[in-house]
Design a protein around this motif. Structure first.
Motif, PDB file in Angstrom:
ATOM      1  N   PHE A  73       0.788  -1.222  -0.002  1.00 59.84           N
ATOM      2  CA  PHE A  73      -0.050  -0.008   0.158  1.00 59.84           C
ATOM      3  C   PHE A  73       0.871   1.350  -0.149  1.00 59.84           C
ATOM      4  N   LEU A  74       0.463   2.152  -0.711  1.00 60.13           N
ATOM      5  CA  LEU A  74       0.885   3.486  -0.617  1.00 60.13           C
ATOM      6  C   LEU A  74      -0.155   4.618  -0.395  1.00 60.13           C
ATOM      7  N   PRO A  75       0.356   5.809   0.355  1.00 56.90           N
ATOM      8  CA  PRO A  75      -0.906   6.516   0.889  1.00 56.90           C
ATOM      9  C   PRO A  75      -1.664   7.324  -0.421  1.00 56.90           C
ATOM     10  N   THR A  76      -0.984   7.277  -1.518  1.00 63.22           N
ATOM     11  CA  THR A  76      -1.994   7.546  -2.926  1.00 63.22           C
ATOM     12  C   THR A  76      -2.846   6.632  -3.372  1.00 63.22           C
ATOM     13  N   ASP A  77      -2.812   5.331  -2.957  1.00 60.13           N
ATOM     14  CA  ASP A  77      -3.775   4.767  -3.565  1.00 60.13           C
ATOM     15  C   ASP A  77      -5.159   4.509  -2.459  1.00 60.13           C
ATOM     16  N   THR A  78      -5.092   5.496  -1.447  1.00 63.93           N
ATOM     17  CA  THR A  78      -6.403   5.605  -0.740  1.00 63.93           C
ATOM     18  C   THR A  78      -7.612   5.769  -1.631  1.00 63.93           C
ATOM     19  N   ALA A 131      -9.363  10.352   4.680  1.00 62.91           N
ATOM     20  CA  ALA A 131      -8.022  10.382   5.343  1.00 62.91           C
ATOM     21  C   ALA A 131      -7.992   9.296   6.607  1.00 62.91           C
ATOM     22  N   ALA A 132      -9.135   9.295   7.120  1.00 62.93           N
ATOM     23  CA  ALA A 132      -9.239   8.056   8.242  1.00 62.93           C
ATOM     24  C   ALA A 132      -8.930   6.790   7.688  1.00 62.93           C
ATOM     25  N   PHE A 133      -9.727   6.514   6.465  1.00 63.63           N
ATOM     26  CA  PHE A 133      -9.534   5.259   5.755  1.00 63.63           C
ATOM     27  C   PHE A 133      -8.125   5.022   5.438  1.00 63.63           C
ATOM     28  N   GLY A 134      -7.458   5.867   4.912  1.00 63.73           N
ATOM     29  CA  GLY A 134      -5.994   5.765   4.498  1.00 63.73           C
ATOM     30  C   GLY A 134      -5.124   5.583   6.007  1.00 63.73           C
ATOM     31  N   LYS A 135      -5.476   6.259   6.743  1.00 64.94           N
ATOM     32  CA  LYS A 135      -4.737   6.048   7.873  1.00 64.94           C
ATOM     33  C   LYS A 135      -4.992   4.595   8.468  1.00 64.94           C
ATOM     34  N   LEU A 150      -0.482  -3.837   7.701  1.00 68.82           N
ATOM     35  CA  LEU A 150       0.007  -4.429   6.415  1.00 68.82           C
ATOM     36  C   LEU A 150      -1.010  -4.623   5.425  1.00 68.82           C
ATOM     37  N   THR A 151      -0.945  -3.714   4.541  1.00 72.20           N
ATOM     38  CA  THR A 151      -1.902  -3.960   3.349  1.00 72.20           C
ATOM     39  C   THR A 151      -1.076  -4.187   2.490  1.00 72.20           C
TER      40      THR A 151
END
Length: 167
Positions: free
Chosen positions: A13-18, A53-57, A63-64
């Motif tokens: 997972f990368l934060p930009t995938d959120t 933002a909360a979903f990404g956090k 481990l995603t």
């Protein structure tokens, strides 16, 4: 002769995938759970991705793993702690193509390598058969509250290192 389907690949997972993972989460709930959950239950469930933002956090704190095809995410799985599958979602257009199995295989191997002896997962009614075929057994029935809605799911567990039954 038909053209071969491209193979899915795995990556972290990368934060930009959120945003795309939130969309997969919502689409999966909307299109795959209607036989088991009402529209209001589905909406309450899908609301977990409204705050990206909360979903990404949540995803970043676990481990995603992401399954991609042609560089586009089509599914994801996350491990909470050492031994609990928190999220497993596949885009409806990629269901029944081995994506969920590939994600689970990888997560089970990683959890085992990290020392987990068992894995647990809280499974929606529509996903029980998938996990049963992978060797998970039901341990308890749950009722959870999401907003004003009540949803049922089942906690299932698998002992790692045991072969999954043939599918």
């Amino acid at each position: 002769m038909g053209q071969a389907m491209p193979q899915a690949t795995l990556r972290p997972f990368l934060p930009t995938d959120t945003p795309i993972l939130a969309a997969i989460f919502v689409a999966s709930i909307a299109e795959l759970t209607g036989d088991d959950y009402s529209e209001t239950q589905q909406a309450a469930w899908a609301s977990a991705a409204e705050d990206e933002a909360a979903f990404g956090k949540r995803l970043a704190g676990q481990l995603t793993l992401i399954a991609s095809m042609n560089s586009s995410p089509i599914g994801f799985v996350s491990l909470r702690g050492a031994d609990h599958i928190d999220l497993l979602y596949v885009h409806p257009s990629a269901v029944l193509r081995g994506v969920a199995a590939m994600l689970c295989d990888a997560l089970e191997k990683l959890a085992g390598a990290r020392g987990a002896k068992t894995l647990t997962v809280d499974v929606s009614d529509n996903a029980q058969e998938f996990f049963l075929k992978r060797g998970y057994i039901a341990t308890r029935r749950n009722t959870i509250t999401l907003g004003e809605e009540w949803l049922a799911n089942t906690t299932m567990q698998k002992t790692l290192g045991e072969a999954s039954p043939p599918v």
